[in-house]
Design a protein around this motif. Structure first.
Motif, PDB file in Angstrom:
ATOM      1  N   ASP A 198     -39.677 142.619 -17.365  1.00 52.68           N
ATOM      2  CA  ASP A 198     -39.482 141.529 -18.326  1.00 52.68           C
ATOM      3  C   ASP A 198     -38.424 140.530 -17.863  1.00 52.68           C
ATOM      4  OD1 ASP A 198     -41.364 142.647 -19.962  1.00 52.68           O
ATOM      5  OD2 ASP A 198     -39.944 143.489 -21.392  1.00 52.68           O
ATOM      6  N   TRP A 210     -45.287 143.063 -14.102  1.00 52.38           N
ATOM      7  CA  TRP A 210     -46.064 143.637 -15.204  1.00 52.38           C
ATOM      8  C   TRP A 210     -47.310 144.342 -14.682  1.00 52.38           C
ATOM      9  CZ3 TRP A 210     -45.405 138.497 -18.270  1.00 52.38           C
ATOM     10  CH2 TRP A 210     -44.197 138.533 -18.976  1.00 52.38           C
ATOM     11  N   TYR A 229     -49.499 146.056 -20.424  1.00 56.60           N
ATOM     12  CA  TYR A 229     -48.785 145.380 -19.342  1.00 56.60           C
ATOM     13  C   TYR A 229     -49.738 144.691 -18.372  1.00 56.60           C
ATOM     14  CZ  TYR A 229     -44.206 146.558 -20.856  1.00 56.60           C
ATOM     15  OH  TYR A 229     -43.046 146.600 -21.584  1.00 56.60           O
ATOM     16  N   LYS A 232     -50.609 141.470 -20.037  1.00 55.44           N
ATOM     17  CA  LYS A 232     -49.515 140.497 -19.962  1.00 55.44           C
ATOM     18  C   LYS A 232     -49.505 139.798 -18.603  1.00 55.44           C
ATOM     19  CE  LYS A 232     -45.378 141.562 -21.466  1.00 55.44           C
ATOM     20  NZ  LYS A 232     -44.119 142.290 -21.774  1.00 55.44           N
TER      21      LYS A 232
END
Length: 656
Positions: A198, A210, A229, A232
């Motif tokens: 992050d 990610w 993830y 993302k």
């Protein structure tokens, strides 16, 4: 944008430094970004190289078109050429008339005197913030660059590896972050990996991290969190084929586990959509073949069925078998070196023949056998050598003698560093063949080799896995100067049994893991109660011990006594202490240490399994004294899982 004072629309002079400070900076920061202007680069070196680098790596570029400035137009062109997304165009006063940008959406802001119009400034800031957020949220759907919009097959340059100019501070920061990331991955500390992911300095690196985290979680069978993830990362890099394949594996495993909202059909559609874009990608064809094979096997392989029943059910599910065989064969034809898909297609073809199904032909099987043997013989990757040798054994099971089978498999299992899980996966394939009565002598010869090798290898421990993960966050003991009591000293006799009751309600014991900080108050009461029940504890500190004691232990009423309890808790058997600066590196700019530690606690808990996490919180329901308080932690936990036991201090302490 232009710098300093320049003649603007209608002959008015505009101070663009004011536009930057009063409009752009507040809007960008409100959207959660750090803002940088090219003239802030003080390093020596090529100005053009630095500018190219910044236009390449920035998450977002804002361009002010208020006046016809050639430098601004040129830089927009460079950005549009380098990146398909992440450009916002603004202007003050009259709309610009540059032909190539005429159809592009632009945001107008008010001008008055020599700067932003005070009467519209707040609305202009809000509008720019909204435009930034919309640009980021629609990243994968909208290409802001007309170059990439009109040339849809044009590929962006590899913006993670191109290093130009003298932007040394950025790359030094990135390299330090990358080393921490690699260490967390190599150590198997998935929670650390998620925190660091992050914190990537720009979107390109966050996406990479990610996706890396998603792959690690998938390998650890944390399929739901891995899906989160991977998705993302794919928002930023939607064309990452490796990540799309990994996402398909997660969707398939979640469907097989009966996870809500997941189905085999959804996973199949995902693979099929990839194949529309990459019709000759052998890996995706093989994954689709694996999906159909698993569905076929599940249709007949049941513990309560005898061999005759399983054979009959396997033959009845002929369409599933044919679909799996066809997909594996397409994968092998697309890439004849892909021996994994070849041996699977060949095995299913032999099984179809064994079940008296009119699928495939002996000629095709003979040709494919030679092709698979040649592909496996030419495996150059030392890390894949075991699977190449096992493929030779699998071939002998299909067409060789029991002696040939034994010899080939012995060659495979004798390779150095062969692991228990690979051996067991190969053995399970043979068990499937035995279920259907396929070439029993050859299959038995293979099973004997693997059984002998597995006896010599003790099954490795997967590492201790907790039954449940108990996460705690709660109020510190009040300081003597606190104006409004929140956790007064006389509240301890009420808070302690409430925490103990919550742990008893959860059945906390030696099979569980507890995670928290160790501040005076709720944290230490929780740790003491866990120790009494034999729960393993992991304490995460946002600072080195002396700093943490000074900030979170000693300020409380009777600080010296709490300090003694702090040391007792951290030295207790079964307690592990980890210090954030040592494990995760220096605190990134703009990040609060307590918020970072909250996320660290949460991610380390979630990495053990989302369904295992249970939170206990001693909390009054209000906001904290600053960032990173209990309210922040409760909000983050509820965002991922709703398993929260709330001990409301307003009720506990209302008689005080």
């Amino acid at each position: 944008m232009p710098y300093g004072r320049k003649p603007g629309p209608d002959g008015l002079e505009v101070d663009f430094n004011r536009v930057y400070k009063e409009l752009i900076v507040p809007a960008v920061e409100a959207a959660g970004f750090s803002v940088f202007r090219a003239d802030q680069e003080q390093a020596s070196g090529s100005i053009l190289s630095d500018m190219f680098q910044e236009l390449l790596i920035a998450d977002l570029v804002i361009a002010d078109l208020t006046i016809p400035n050639p430098n601004v137009w040129y830089e927009i062109g460079v950005r549009h050429a380098l990146r398909a997304r992440g450009t916002v165009l603004i202007f003050g006063g009259k709309a610009p008339s540059a032909f190539d940008l005429y159809t592009e959406r632009k945001l107008r802001y008010g001008l008055s005197g020599d700067g932003p119009d005070p009467s519209t400034l707040q609305v202009d800031i809000q509008n720019l913030t909204s435009a930034i957020r919309a640009t980021i949220s629609n990243w994968s759907e909208h290409k802001s660059s007309p170059v990439y919009h009109h040339l849809p097959h044009l590929q962006e340059p590899d913006w993670k590896t191109l290093r130009l100019g003298e932007v040394k501070a950025f790359w030094q920061r990135h390299e330090a972050w990358q080393k921490r990331l690699d260490l967390a991955r190599a150590s198997g500390h998935l929670g650390d990996l998620l925190v660091l992911a992050d914190e990537g300095p720009v979107a390109a690196f966050r996406a990479e991290a990610w996706i890396c985290a998603g792959k690690a979680l998938r390998r650890s069978a944390q399929f739901a969190l891995a899906q989160t993830y991977l998705e993302k990362g794919l928002v930023i890099e939607p064309d990452r084929l490796d990540a799309q394949r990994e996402l398909g594996i997660c969707l398939q495993r979640l469907a097989q586990a009966g996870a809500p909202g997941h189905s085999v059909q959804r996973a199949r559609q995902h693979y099929e959509s990839l194949l529309e874009i990459h019709p000759r990608d052998s890996e995706t064809w093989a994954l689709l073949g694996r999906l159909d094979k698993d569905v076929w096997v599940a249709s007949w392989r049941r513990a309560d069925s005898d061999q005759a029943t399983m054979r009959a059910d396997a033959a009845y599910a002929e369409p599933l078998l044919k679909a799996a065989l066809d997909n594996y064969e397409r994968a092998f034809r697309a890439h004849p070196a892909h021996y994994y898909s070849g041996i699977n297609a060949l095995t299913l073809s032999h099984l179809a023949h064994h079940l008296n199904l009119a699928i495939g032909s002996q000629h095709v099987r003979d040709v494919m056998a030679g092709a698979v043997r040649f592909a496996a013989d030419n495996e150059a990757d030392k890390g894949q050598r075991y699977w190449a040798e096992v493929t030779q054994g699998d071939l002998e099971v299909l067409i060789g003698t029991p002696t040939d089978v034994s010899r080939a498999y012995r060659q495979a299992v004798s390779l150095p560093d062969v692991d228990w899980f690979s051996l067991n996966a190969s053995r399970d394939q043979l068990l499937m063949l035995r279920n259907l009565g396929f070439r029993p002598e050859a299959v038995s010869a293979g099973l004997a080799v693997f059984d002998h090798k597995l006896k010599a290898l003790a099954r490795p421990q997967d590492g201790w896995q907790p039954r449940q993960v108990l996460l705690f966050s709660g109020h510190m003991m009040d300081t003597p100067t606190r104006p409004t009591p929140r956790f007064p000293q006389q509240g301890e006799p009420l808070a302690r049994p409430a925490i103990e009751d919550a742990l008893d309600q959860l059945g906390a014991g030696p099979d569980d893991l507890a995670l928290c900080q160790a501040a005076a108050g709720g944290d230490l009461l929780f740790l003491e109660a866990c120790r009494q029940r034999g729960v393993r504890c992991e304490v995460l500190l946002p600072f080195e011990e002396p700093v943490f004691i000074e900030r979170s232990v000693m300020p409380s009423i009777d600080g010296p006594a709490w300090r003694d309890r702090f040391y007792d808790a951290l030295r207790a058997p079964g307690t592990t202490v980890r210090v954030m600066p040592q494990e995760l590196g220096p605190l990134p700019d703009g990040i609060d240490p307590f918020e970072r530690c909250n996320l660290w606690l949460l991610y380390r808990a979630l990495a053990r399994g989302v369904g295992k996490v249970r939170m206990v919180t001693l909390w009054n329901g209000g906001g904290g004294d600053g960032p990173g308080g209990t309210a922040h932690m409760v909000g983050e936990v509820k965002r991922h899982t709703g398993q929260v036991i709330w001990l409301d201090t307003r009720e506990l302490f209302k008689a005080l």
